[in-house]
Design a protein around this motif. Structure first.
Motif, PDB file in Angstrom:
ATOM      1  N   LEU A   1       0.377  -1.589  -0.373  1.00 57.78           N
ATOM      2  CA  LEU A   1       0.153   0.146  -0.275  1.00 57.78           C
ATOM      3  C   LEU A   1       1.037   1.012  -0.395  1.00 57.78           C
ATOM      4  O   LEU A   1       0.595   1.779  -1.050  1.00 57.78           O
ATOM      5  CB  LEU A   1      -1.064  -0.327   1.037  1.00 57.78           C
ATOM      6  CG  LEU A   1      -1.891  -1.517   1.466  1.00 57.78           C
ATOM      7  CD1 LEU A   1      -2.932  -1.378   2.651  1.00 57.78           C
ATOM      8  CD2 LEU A   1      -3.225  -0.946   0.126  1.00 57.78           C
ATOM      9  N   LEU A   2       1.386   1.272   1.349  1.00 54.92           N
ATOM     10  CA  LEU A   2       3.015   1.980   0.650  1.00 54.92           C
ATOM     11  C   LEU A   2       4.071   2.818  -0.539  1.00 54.92           C
ATOM     12  O   LEU A   2       3.871   3.735  -0.970  1.00 54.92           O
ATOM     13  CB  LEU A   2       3.341   1.922   1.835  1.00 54.92           C
ATOM     14  CG  LEU A   2       3.196   2.401   3.512  1.00 54.92           C
ATOM     15  CD1 LEU A   2       4.403   2.162   4.384  1.00 54.92           C
ATOM     16  CD2 LEU A   2       2.982   3.681   3.501  1.00 54.92           C
TER      17      LEU A   2
ATOM     18  N   VAL B   1       2.765   0.709   9.896  1.00 54.62           N
ATOM     19  CA  VAL B   1       1.472   1.282  10.107  1.00 54.62           C
ATOM     20  C   VAL B   1       1.336   2.687  10.179  1.00 54.62           C
ATOM     21  O   VAL B   1       1.422   3.841  10.004  1.00 54.62           O
ATOM     22  CB  VAL B   1       0.963   1.007  11.944  1.00 54.62           C
ATOM     23  CG1 VAL B   1      -0.561   1.354  12.279  1.00 54.62           C
ATOM     24  CG2 VAL B   1       0.955  -0.778  10.961  1.00 54.62           C
ATOM     25  N   ARG B   2       2.116   3.384  11.441  1.00 57.19           N
ATOM     26  CA  ARG B   2       2.629   4.765  11.406  1.00 57.19           C
ATOM     27  C   ARG B   2       3.019   5.383  10.167  1.00 57.19           C
ATOM     28  O   ARG B   2       2.321   6.733   9.944  1.00 57.19           O
ATOM     29  CB  ARG B   2       3.781   4.828  12.549  1.00 57.19           C
ATOM     30  CG  ARG B   2       3.629   4.502  14.048  1.00 57.19           C
ATOM     31  CD  ARG B   2       4.547   5.468  14.824  1.00 57.19           C
ATOM     32  NE  ARG B   2       5.063   4.847  14.578  1.00 57.19           N
ATOM     33  CZ  ARG B   2       6.291   3.814  15.342  1.00 57.19           C
ATOM     34  NH1 ARG B   2       4.821   2.813  16.328  1.00 57.19           N
ATOM     35  NH2 ARG B   2       6.759   2.996  15.366  1.00 57.19           N
ATOM     36  N   LEU B   3       3.468   4.710   8.920  1.00 62.98           N
ATOM     37  CA  LEU B   3       3.958   5.806   7.868  1.00 62.98           C
ATOM     38  C   LEU B   3       3.239   5.810   7.368  1.00 62.98           C
ATOM     39  O   LEU B   3       2.678   6.957   6.793  1.00 62.98           O
ATOM     40  CB  LEU B   3       5.180   5.449   7.766  1.00 62.98           C
ATOM     41  CG  LEU B   3       5.730   5.344   5.886  1.00 62.98           C
ATOM     42  CD1 LEU B   3       6.034   6.822   6.431  1.00 62.98           C
ATOM     43  CD2 LEU B   3       7.145   4.599   5.372  1.00 62.98           C
ATOM     44  N   LEU B   4       1.884   4.572   6.877  1.00 61.20           N
ATOM     45  CA  LEU B   4       0.745   4.640   6.034  1.00 61.20           C
ATOM     46  C   LEU B   4      -0.185   5.872   6.998  1.00 61.20           C
ATOM     47  O   LEU B   4      -0.951   5.648   5.980  1.00 61.20           O
ATOM     48  CB  LEU B   4      -0.058   3.277   6.413  1.00 61.20           C
ATOM     49  CG  LEU B   4      -1.035   2.522   5.504  1.00 61.20           C
ATOM     50  CD1 LEU B   4      -0.747   3.385   3.680  1.00 61.20           C
ATOM     51  CD2 LEU B   4      -1.351   1.603   5.473  1.00 61.20           C
ATOM     52  N   ARG B   5      -0.323   5.305   8.401  1.00 62.68           N
ATOM     53  CA  ARG B   5      -1.045   6.556   8.940  1.00 62.68           C
ATOM     54  C   ARG B   5      -1.176   7.505   8.794  1.00 62.68           C
ATOM     55  O   ARG B   5      -1.758   9.180   8.519  1.00 62.68           O
ATOM     56  CB  ARG B   5      -1.075   6.784  10.438  1.00 62.68           C
ATOM     57  CG  ARG B   5      -2.573   6.947  11.162  1.00 62.68           C
ATOM     58  CD  ARG B   5      -2.311   6.752  12.271  1.00 62.68           C
ATOM     59  NE  ARG B   5      -2.158   5.597  12.587  1.00 62.68           N
ATOM     60  CZ  ARG B   5      -1.995   4.825  13.906  1.00 62.68           C
ATOM     61  NH1 ARG B   5      -1.537   6.042  15.363  1.00 62.68           N
ATOM     62  NH2 ARG B   5      -2.284   4.042  14.572  1.00 62.68           N
ATOM     63  N   ALA B   6       0.270   8.179   8.119  1.00 60.43           N
ATOM     64  CA  ALA B   6       0.919   9.335   7.911  1.00 60.43           C
ATOM     65  C   ALA B   6       0.588   9.974   5.895  1.00 60.43           C
ATOM     66  O   ALA B   6       0.046  11.343   6.232  1.00 60.43           O
ATOM     67  CB  ALA B   6       2.090   9.902   7.677  1.00 60.43           C
ATOM     68  N   ARG B   7       0.666   9.102   5.472  1.00 63.83           N
ATOM     69  CA  ARG B   7       0.562   9.021   4.145  1.00 63.83           C
ATOM     70  C   ARG B   7      -0.883   9.177   3.952  1.00 63.83           C
ATOM     71  O   ARG B   7      -0.934   9.874   2.978  1.00 63.83           O
ATOM     72  CB  ARG B   7       1.128   7.897   3.131  1.00 63.83           C
ATOM     73  CG  ARG B   7       2.223   7.904   3.187  1.00 63.83           C
ATOM     74  CD  ARG B   7       3.515   8.693   2.957  1.00 63.83           C
ATOM     75  NE  ARG B   7       2.548   9.532   1.076  1.00 63.83           N
ATOM     76  CZ  ARG B   7       3.209   9.594   0.372  1.00 63.83           C
ATOM     77  NH1 ARG B   7       4.441   8.721   0.309  1.00 63.83           N
ATOM     78  NH2 ARG B   7       2.822   9.266  -1.021  1.00 63.83           N
ATOM     79  N   THR B   8      -1.939   9.205   4.990  1.00 64.34           N
ATOM     80  CA  THR B   8      -2.748   8.561   4.259  1.00 64.34           C
ATOM     81  C   THR B   8      -4.210   9.562   5.159  1.00 64.34           C
ATOM     82  O   THR B   8      -5.046  10.328   4.671  1.00 64.34           O
ATOM     83  CB  THR B   8      -3.746   7.279   4.542  1.00 64.34           C
ATOM     84  OG1 THR B   8      -3.816   7.118   5.879  1.00 64.34           O
ATOM     85  CG2 THR B   8      -3.295   6.529   3.687  1.00 64.34           C
TER      86      THR B   8
END
Length: 618
Positions: free
Chosen positions: A351-352, A382-389
């Motif tokens: 996803l990233l 998880v933290r990186l995906l949350r920031a990107r979305t």
């Protein structure tokens, strides 16, 4: 009022279908709608209803049909007598054909301006209005007069949508779809040129050339002509080793995108037809709209047995909802090809990367990482995906969920994003989600699906054999697609031949395997996910038959107590290998096996008895 002609002719009010009986009434309504606000003459209605030999009472019968329609449709619709015929006026109503044409015009304009992302979304949405063969329940006279031009319009839209997808570099996703389309329309040169382009850009130059040679031979044998300019230019471009032909045969880079940021879309390609799921499509479209508006939960589930069409429904709805998600639509598979669940770290990384995050292989969790280290890396993703979305209006389709606990890190990284999840199990761990449970198709929809693949005329010529074939598939879309694909690949076979081959129960699952589709293989992951006692129970219940049964009857067959039998039956229900079909007067559940599941279970090796023996067995 909502009118539909791109499939069976229907009228809906407030989401409920208005009952219209008989092909003649459907024909009259369709003729008035297709006129698009113009008068339909009596002579035209006569021909569309009865052909060249209308009865002497045709005028009176047409008057009766019009009166019946007025009563059924109510005051929202006016059907007026306007010599020399009739006129329908419904200014506040929607007609799927008009919406299809509007979206097609917008999509073609965007394509001409090379706004490929927008064009693909608009054209896919236009195709989403098709529910099978148009005008499916009218007289043959109307179908013969109007269906060819409607089908041609659909094919042009489909070709333009594929052109937009090719321009966006989606050639690998398009190859399977184009292969099927060329098999159905072997003389359509633009489709064959697009298939050659997709094959070449996927590193399959020899396959691209072979497709050209096959097309050239068919054109010469059946039409006595040579390939046209577009197909010939594609052939020349492939031979020269250029990146691939563009519109009109000119060569250009394989990937062109409009200026500025482009919303990512990794959805599988979809041809625009989904038979028998109108209610589910409307439900999911409504739920997605409510989720975007903040009036509903952001997690939606689609569940059902293997082969029932969960992925097809999710992809269809995701394409149709393109306008609600301007920041993109992502698709991630949660299971490997063998049915085993993928680790959450790999899905998070996928996803990233789709969102443009430049991850290296070392950034994701390797299979042999220590448990604590792997958990820490997963938390970082998880933290990186949350920031990107964060703050983005995204739709994410998670396909093939098998275990709810594996969804936890994914959903944690997708906070605030609308997530559409498909899976065999109920996934009760996804708290607050709305669930759409898919059942096998009914008889009319099963026939429509089979006809969409093989052609309705071929099935109509052998009604008895077709009825038998539909019964053997038992409404399972995967089985129907396999049967239809086999008939399509063998145009010289009568339908009765395939029906005879499937008649013997011991042969049926073997016959339902073709072209990478296999009913038995699709059911295996459901079997492997079961606890051992439930798996043994499935094998020993194979003789129960397809009729509903209570738990106490299963207990007798299993040689165990009713409570234990019910526990195993519920595990089979949770694994989508058994259906709940009602309760008795005491509120006790009744269960029922799908016939193909019974045949699958009957072919499994016998298992030893599990649990205490019944008194009679002691």
């Amino acid at each position: 009022m909502d009118f539909r002609v791109l499939g069976p002719v229907e009228a809906h009010r407030g989401g409920l279908q208005i009952p219209l009986s008989g092909s003649k009434v459907h024909t009259v309504l369709a003729a008035l709608l297709l006129a698009k606000g113009r008068v339909v003459s009596d002579s035209r209605l006569n021909f569309l209803l009865w052909g060249w030999e209308p009865p002497a009472t045709s005028g009176a019968q047409i008057y009766t049909y019009m009166s019946r329609l007025r009563k059924l449709l109510g005051d929202e619709v006016r059907i007026e007598r306007r010599p020399p015929g009739y006129l329908l006026q419904a200014p506040d109503s929607a007609v799927d054909l008009l919406e299809f044409e509007r979206l097609d015009r917008l999509g073609r304009a965007a394509l001409a301006q090379r706004r490929h992302q927008e064009a693909g979304a608009l054209l896919a949405e236009a195709l989403g209005h098709w529910r099978g063969t148009a005008l499916a329940n009218v007289t043959e006279h109307l179908a013969d007069a109007e269906l060819p031009q409607l089908e041609e319009a659909r094919m042009h839209t489909l070709e333009n949508r594929i052109e937009a997808d090719l321009a966006l570099g989606r050639h690998e996703q398009l190859t399977a779809e184009l292969t099927g389309l060329v098999a159905q329309h072997p003389l359509r040169e633009k489709l064959r040129a697009q298939l050659m382009t997709a094959l070449y850009r996927s590193g399959r130059q020899s396959d691209a050339l072979q497709s050209f040679y096959e097309g050239r031979g068919l054109l010469a044998d059946q039409l006595g002509i040579d390939p046209g300019e577009a197909l010939g230019a594609t052939y020349a471009a492939v031979l020269k080793g250029t990146r691939g032909p563009g519109p009109g045969g000119a060569t250009r880079p394989a990937r062109q995108e409009p200026a500025g940021p482009v919303a990512p879309s990794t959805l599988p390609a979809f041809a625009g037809q989904l038979v028998g799921r109108d209610a589910e499509i409307r439900t999911l479209r409504t739920q997605l709209a409510e989720s975007v508006a903040g009036r509903g939960p952001r997690h939606l589930l689609v569940t059902g047995m293997a082969g029932v069409g969960k992925t097809a429904l999710a992809v269809h709805v995701a394409h149709a909802a393109a306008g609600d998600f301007p920041d993109g639509r992502l698709f991630a598979e949660l299971s490997e090809a063998n049915g085993r669940p993928r680790g959450p770290g790999g899905v998070l990384a996928t996803l990233l990367r789709d969102l443009g995050e430049p991850l290296e292989e070392s950034d994701t969790t390797p299979p042999d990482a220590a448990e604590q280290d792997g958990r820490r890396r997963c938390e970082d993703l998880v933290r990186l995906l949350r920031a990107r979305t964060a703050g983005r209006q995204l739709l994410v389709v998670l396909d093939g969920a098998a275990e709810g606990r594996l969804l936890d890190p994914l959903l944690a990284g997708l906070q605030g994003v609308v997530v559409l999840i498909t899976g065999r199990t109920r996934l009760t761990q996804v708290i607050g989600a709305r669930t759409t449970a898919l059942s096998p198709l009914g008889a009319p929809a099963s026939l429509d699906l089979l006809a969409a693949i093989t052609g309705r005329a071929r099935l109509s010529a052998e009604p008895d054999a077709t009825h038998e074939l539909l019964g053997y598939c038992d409404g399972l879309p995967l089985a129907l697609r396999i049967a239809g694909s086999r008939l399509l690949a063998r145009p010289f076979w009568p339908v009765a031949r395939l029906a005879q081959r499937m008649a013997a129960p011991e042969n049926r699952l073997r016959e339902l395997s073709y072209g990478g589709m296999d009913v038995g293989a699709a059911l295996l992951p459901s079997l492997h996910a079961l606890p051992s006692p439930a798996r043994s129970a499935l094998v020993r219940l194979a003789g129960m038959g397809a009729e509903p049964f209570p738990a106490h009857r299963a207990a007798g067959a299993l040689g165990t107590t009713e409570a234990t039998a019910e526990q195993w039956l519920e595990q089979l229900v949770d694994g989508a290998l058994l259906d709940l079909c009602g309760v008795d007067l005491m509120g006790r559940p009744f269960y029922r096996f799908h016939e193909l599941v019974l045949l699958f279970a009957a072919g499994l090796p016998a298992a030893p008895r599990t649990g205490p023996r019944s008194p009679a067995a002691r």
